[in-house]
Design an enzyme around this catalytic site. Structure first.
Site, PDB file in Angstrom:
ATOM      1  N   ARG A   1      12.912  22.656  -6.180  1.00 25.51           N
ATOM      2  CA  ARG A   1      13.683  21.708  -6.993  1.00 25.51           C
ATOM      3  C   ARG A   1      12.760  20.814  -7.806  1.00 25.51           C
ATOM      4  NH1 ARG A   1      17.892  20.163  -7.140  1.00 25.51           N
ATOM      5  NH2 ARG A   1      17.202  18.025  -7.358  1.00 25.51           N
TER       6      ARG A   1
ATOM      7  N   ARG B   1      22.261  17.850  -4.898  1.00 25.12           N
ATOM      8  CA  ARG B   1      21.071  17.460  -5.669  1.00 25.12           C
ATOM      9  C   ARG B   1      21.317  17.514  -7.199  1.00 25.12           C
ATOM     10  NH1 ARG B   1      16.666  18.200  -2.053  1.00 25.12           N
ATOM     11  NH2 ARG B   1      15.498  16.777  -3.364  1.00 25.12           N
ATOM     12  N   PRO B   2      22.278  16.792  -7.729  1.00 20.70           N
ATOM     13  CA  PRO B   2      22.522  16.827  -9.182  1.00 20.70           C
ATOM     14  C   PRO B   2      21.348  16.211  -9.959  1.00 20.70           C
ATOM     15  CG  PRO B   2      23.788  15.073  -8.163  1.00 20.70           C
ATOM     16  CD  PRO B   2      23.155  15.835  -7.045  1.00 20.70           C
ATOM     17  N   VAL B   3      21.313  16.437 -11.260  1.00 23.73           N
ATOM     18  CA  VAL B   3      20.249  15.871 -12.105  1.00 23.73           C
ATOM     19  C   VAL B   3      20.837  15.051 -13.254  1.00 23.73           C
ATOM     20  CG1 VAL B   3      18.487  17.584 -11.546  1.00 23.73           C
ATOM     21  CG2 VAL B   3      20.126  18.042 -13.413  1.00 23.73           C
ATOM     22  N   ASP B   4      22.064  14.555 -13.060  1.00 24.26           N
ATOM     23  CA  ASP B   4      22.727  13.812 -14.146  1.00 24.26           C
ATOM     24  C   ASP B   4      21.971  12.553 -14.567  1.00 24.26           C
ATOM     25  OD1 ASP B   4      23.516  13.133 -11.443  1.00 24.26           O
ATOM     26  OD2 ASP B   4      24.825  11.617 -12.334  1.00 24.26           O
TER      27      ASP B   4
ATOM     28  N   ARG C   1       6.657  24.378   3.804  1.00 19.88           N
ATOM     29  CA  ARG C   1       6.806  23.752   2.480  1.00 19.88           C
ATOM     30  C   ARG C   1       6.118  22.384   2.447  1.00 19.88           C
ATOM     31  NH1 ARG C   1      12.273  22.419   0.999  1.00 19.88           N
ATOM     32  NH2 ARG C   1      11.057  21.480  -0.654  1.00 19.88           N
TER      33      ARG C   1
ATOM     34  N   CYS D   1      20.531  22.394  -2.373  1.00 17.61           N
ATOM     35  CA  CYS D   1      19.731  22.934  -1.265  1.00 17.61           C
ATOM     36  C   CYS D   1      20.440  22.541   0.028  1.00 17.61           C
ATOM     37  CB  CYS D   1      18.313  22.372  -1.308  1.00 17.61           C
ATOM     38  SG  CYS D   1      18.263  20.620  -0.928  1.00 17.61           S
TER      39      CYS D   1
ATOM     40  N   LYS E   1       2.756  15.456  -0.455  1.00 16.03           N
ATOM     41  CA  LYS E   1       3.468  16.547  -1.155  1.00 16.03           C
ATOM     42  C   LYS E   1       4.250  15.985  -2.334  1.00 16.03           C
ATOM     43  CE  LYS E   1       7.593  17.948   0.490  1.00 16.03           C
ATOM     44  NZ  LYS E   1       8.702  17.887  -0.475  1.00 16.03           N
ATOM     45  N   ASN E   2       5.032  14.912  -2.083  1.00 18.95           N
ATOM     46  CA  ASN E   2       5.943  14.419  -3.118  1.00 18.95           C
ATOM     47  C   ASN E   2       5.231  13.681  -4.235  1.00 18.95           C
ATOM     48  OD1 ASN E   2       7.968  15.641  -1.780  1.00 18.95           O
ATOM     49  ND2 ASN E   2       8.740  13.789  -0.799  1.00 18.95           N
TER      50      ASN E   2
ATOM     51  N   VAL F   1      21.314   8.650   1.923  1.00 13.25           N
ATOM     52  CA  VAL F   1      20.702   9.159   0.693  1.00 13.25           C
ATOM     53  C   VAL F   1      21.205  10.553   0.334  1.00 13.25           C
ATOM     54  CG1 VAL F   1      18.509   9.735  -0.429  1.00 13.25           C
ATOM     55  CG2 VAL F   1      18.653   7.730   1.070  1.00 13.25           C
TER      56      VAL F   1
HETATM   57  C1  EPZ Z   1      12.643  12.994  -3.789  1.00 12.50           C
HETATM   58  O1  EPZ Z   1      13.724  13.868  -4.055  1.00 12.50           O
HETATM   59  C2  EPZ Z   1      11.805  13.703  -2.731  1.00 12.50           C
HETATM   60  N1  EPZ Z   1      11.334  14.980  -3.250  1.00 12.50           N
HETATM   61  C3  EPZ Z   1      12.655  13.939  -1.485  1.00 12.50           C
HETATM   62  O2  EPZ Z   1      11.796  14.518  -0.495  1.00 12.50           O
HETATM   63  C4  EPZ Z   1      13.147  12.592  -0.967  1.00 12.50           C
HETATM   64  O3  EPZ Z   1      13.975  12.794   0.153  1.00 12.50           O
HETATM   65  C5  EPZ Z   1      13.934  11.882  -2.076  1.00 12.50           C
HETATM   66  O4  EPZ Z   1      13.102  11.747  -3.259  1.00 12.50           O
HETATM   67  C6  EPZ Z   1      14.401  10.495  -1.660  1.00 12.50           C
HETATM   68  O5  EPZ Z   1      13.296   9.722  -1.292  1.00 12.50           O
HETATM   69  C7  EPZ Z   1      10.281  14.987  -4.097  1.00 12.50           C
HETATM   70  O6  EPZ Z   1       9.754  13.956  -4.469  1.00 12.50           O
HETATM   71  C8  EPZ Z   1       9.803  16.335  -4.549  1.00 12.50           C
HETATM   72  P1  EPZ Z   1      16.480  11.351  -5.474  1.00 12.50           P
HETATM   73  P2  EPZ Z   1      14.710  13.561  -5.331  1.00 12.50           P
HETATM   74  O7  EPZ Z   1      16.614  11.756  -6.883  1.00 12.50           O
HETATM   75  O8  EPZ Z   1      13.914  13.021  -6.443  1.00 12.50           O
HETATM   76  C9  EPZ Z   1      21.152  11.582  -6.018  1.00 12.50           C
HETATM   77  C10 EPZ Z   1      11.251  15.942   1.296  1.00 12.50           C
HETATM   78  O9  EPZ Z   1      11.761  16.178   2.402  1.00 12.50           O
HETATM   79  N2  EPZ Z   1      20.861  11.926  -7.423  1.00 12.50           N
HETATM   80  O10 EPZ Z   1      15.924  10.015  -5.145  1.00 12.50           O
HETATM   81  O11 EPZ Z   1      15.526  14.770  -5.568  1.00 12.50           O
HETATM   82  C11 EPZ Z   1      20.770  12.721  -5.080  1.00 12.50           C
HETATM   83  O12 EPZ Z   1      21.822  13.661  -5.014  1.00 12.50           O
HETATM   84  C12 EPZ Z   1      12.128  15.807   0.065  1.00 12.50           C
HETATM   85  O13 EPZ Z   1      10.021  15.795   1.096  1.00 12.50           O
HETATM   86  C13 EPZ Z   1      21.929  12.025  -8.320  1.00 12.50           C
HETATM   87  O14 EPZ Z   1      23.091  11.837  -7.963  1.00 12.50           O
HETATM   88  O15 EPZ Z   1      15.614  12.427  -4.686  1.00 12.50           O
HETATM   89  C14 EPZ Z   1      20.559  12.023  -3.773  1.00 12.50           C
HETATM   90  O16 EPZ Z   1      21.801  11.838  -3.128  1.00 12.50           O
HETATM   91  C15 EPZ Z   1      13.610  15.993   0.372  1.00 12.50           C
HETATM   92  N3  EPZ Z   1      21.669  12.348  -9.614  1.00 12.50           N
HETATM   93  C16 EPZ Z   1      19.988  10.669  -4.184  1.00 12.50           C
HETATM   94  O17 EPZ Z   1      20.284  10.523  -5.578  1.00 12.50           O
HETATM   95  C17 EPZ Z   1      20.383  12.568 -10.062  1.00 12.50           C
HETATM   96  O18 EPZ Z   1      20.206  12.834 -11.270  1.00 12.50           O
HETATM   97  C18 EPZ Z   1      18.487  10.560  -4.001  1.00 12.50           C
HETATM   98  O19 EPZ Z   1      17.893  11.568  -4.775  1.00 12.50           O
HETATM   99  C19 EPZ Z   1      19.322  12.460  -9.139  1.00 12.50           C
HETATM  100  C20 EPZ Z   1      19.580  12.139  -7.823  1.00 12.50           C
END
Ligand code: EPZ
Length: 456
Positions: free
Chosen positions: A114, A143-146, A422, A138, A44-45, A352
């Site tokens: 997302r 889940r910020p995007v900074d 999902r 969620c 999926k991811n 995480v």
């Molecule tokens: C991906 O999410 C996966 N989703 C998630 O899978 C997975 O849990 C996650 O990576 C970690 O491996 C997809 O690929 C679609 P991150 P993503 O950015 O990219 C913080 C599932 O169950 N962060 O690595 O959103 C964030 O808040 C899903 O299949 C910031 O602070 O994960 C989190 O605490 C759930 N600022 C940490 O980083 C940002 O700009 C990890 O998030 C981005 C992230």
């Protein structure tokens, strides 16, 4: 959560409940031994990121081994809203992004998925400007995007957020992004993917340091390279991209889903069943296999793409979720379900996401002994779990409840299946083929119940 059925006496409850659509539930009869092999679907991811990546391509693309999931369907809707032409035939997606306009992905679709935010990098790289709704939080976190935003700004984009919309545009350089050296505060999977995709069409070289190393990052890089992108170092913490002017057509297979594979390995372990999972990449499951071994469960390679779980008496161990190659957060809930039956006390630490322990309350309804302290769950093994009605709170929590239901005495009813759908393709059918006793039923609405009772 109170069972709404208990409050049937008052009219208000009826009027509220009566409007609810009938939502399906999963009924699981536990303690059935499993046997046989399960073919794991595409990841999926990986599929979601690569689908966003097809926006980089000025030709048609074909993706194969694409899983049939609610999230994939949502991404198809989002790409179609952007002007992409998509044909789906089983696990094959034919995607034509030649005529994408400056239209926006609608908020109501982005809010459901997302991962749709991943389109911002490719759109900015292809069109020079875009507006993408800011994804909300969620169940598992804000889940910020900074980190995504700072990465795009480093590549020369002007990015600002207004009324919940992320406005991104490139001034100068004929509207093209410019390569840069970018250090990520956190090895964010999504941010690494956004920046890597945007950099493929930038002018010059981009280096991403402290990059995420998940297998899905490698798969996305392989996909971009198959379109002519110049990327090296994916899978390490430093990724280098040399921008090119254009990316061409490709026919690309999605890797197997390591989290689905891990979920089924745990299902075998918790039901003391020797099953195999095929179409997998064993190297992607190293942390999961290592932890299964620690709790007394062996996993052997029957072939380069097939793993066999050999169950054993379960003993406690500690789990800390970390970015890859650490133990994956997406397997934390499922592994916790296993640890509820392991002899001794285990400590599960979620590092995480800030709110990814909501399955604890539901596992406790099934008789698990778990104490929460900050981002730690102390799990003390019990001799058995008891079936109960439980509510899924997020995707991986729903998988954990299904796993617990397979091991529990009696019947478990899992609600909130929209979470499960999902991320797991045909999970009931796959489990039924292994011998599990479960089925999906659609709960009647209150109105239907009342109509039946009136007739009677
Ligand atoms: C991906 O999410 C996966 N989703 C998630 O899978 C997975 O849990 C996650 O990576 C970690 O491996 C997809 O690929 C679609 P991150 P993503 O950015 O990219 C913080 C599932 O169950 N962060 O690595 O959103 C964030 O808040 C899903 O299949 C910031 O602070 O994960 C989190 O605490 C759930 N600022 C940490 O980083 C940002 O700009 C990890 O998030 C981005 C992230």
């Amino acid at each position: 959560m109170e069972d709404p059925a208990i409050n049937l006496s008052s009219k208000t409850d009826l009027s509220v409940l009566a409007t609810e659509e009938s939502s399906p539930i999963l009924e699981i009869w536990g303690k059935q031994p499993l046997k046989g092999d399960v073919k794991i679907s595409g990841a999926k991811n990986s599929a979601l990121a690569i689908m966003a990546g097809t926006l980089l391509c000025s030709d048609e693309c074909r993706l194969t081994n694409v899983p049939s999931l609610a999230d994939v369907n949502s991404m198809i809707k989002i790409l179609s809203a952007l002007g992409v032409k998509i044909k789906q035939d089983g696990d094959i997606l034919d995607i034509d992004g030649r005529n994408i306009g400056h239209s926006q992905a609608p908020y109501e679709l982005v809010s459901q998925l997302r991962a749709s935010f991943f389109v911002i990098g490719p759109l900015l790289a292809r069109l020079g400007s875009t507006i993408v709704p800011l994804p909300g939080g969620c169940a598992i976190g804000t889940r910020p995007v900074d980190i995504h935003v700072r990465g795009l700004q480093a590549l020369g984009a002007d990015v600002h957020i207004e009324h919940g919309m992320v406005h991104a545009s490139v001034k100068g350089y004929q509207g093209r992004l410019k390569g840069a050296k970018i250090y990520l505060d956190y090895p964010s999977v999504g941010a690494t993917e956004t920046i890597m995709m945007a950099a493929t069409l930038a002018i010059g070289e981009t280096v991403i340091e402290n990059a995420a190393q998940e297998p899905e990052i490698i798969d996305l890089a392989d996909f971009c390279r198959s379109m002519g992108a110049k990327i090296r170092g994916a899978g390490t913490n430093t990724i280098t991209i040399i921008g090119v002017d254009r990316l061409h057509s490709t026919d690309f297979p999605i890797i197997a889903d390591r989290i689905e594979a891990g979920t089924f390995l745990v299902a075998g372990a918790i039901t003391y069943s020797e099953i195999t999972v095929s179409n997998v990449v064993p190297d992607h499951l190293i942390p999961i296999i290592a932890k299964l071994k620690e709790v007394g469960v062996k996993v052997v390679e029957d072939s380069p793409s097939c793993l066999r779980v050999i169950p054993g008496e379960l003993t406690a161990t500690d789990i800390t979720t970390l970015p890859y190659p650490g133990f994956p957060t997406d397997m934390q809930a499922q592994f916790m379900a296993l640890l509820t039956l392991a002899q001794g006390s285990s400590i599960v630490t979620e590092t995480v996401f800030e709110n990814r322990l909501r399955h604890v309350a539901e596992l406790k309804r099934m008789g698990a002994h778990i104490r929460l302290k900050d981002n730690h769950a102390i799990v003390t093994g019990v001799p058995f779990l008891s079936g109960a009605p439980v509510m899924a709170t997020d995707l991986r929590a729903s998988a954990a409840l299904v796993i617990a239901g397979l091991a529990a005495q009696g019947k478990t009813i899992v609600q909130g299946l929209h979470h499960l759908d999902r991320g797991y393709e045909n999970i009931e059918t796959k489990l039924q083929k292994l011998g599990a006793k479960l089925h999906r039923v659609t709960q009647p609405t209150v109105e239907q119940i009342l109509q039946t009772s009136v007739c009677v």
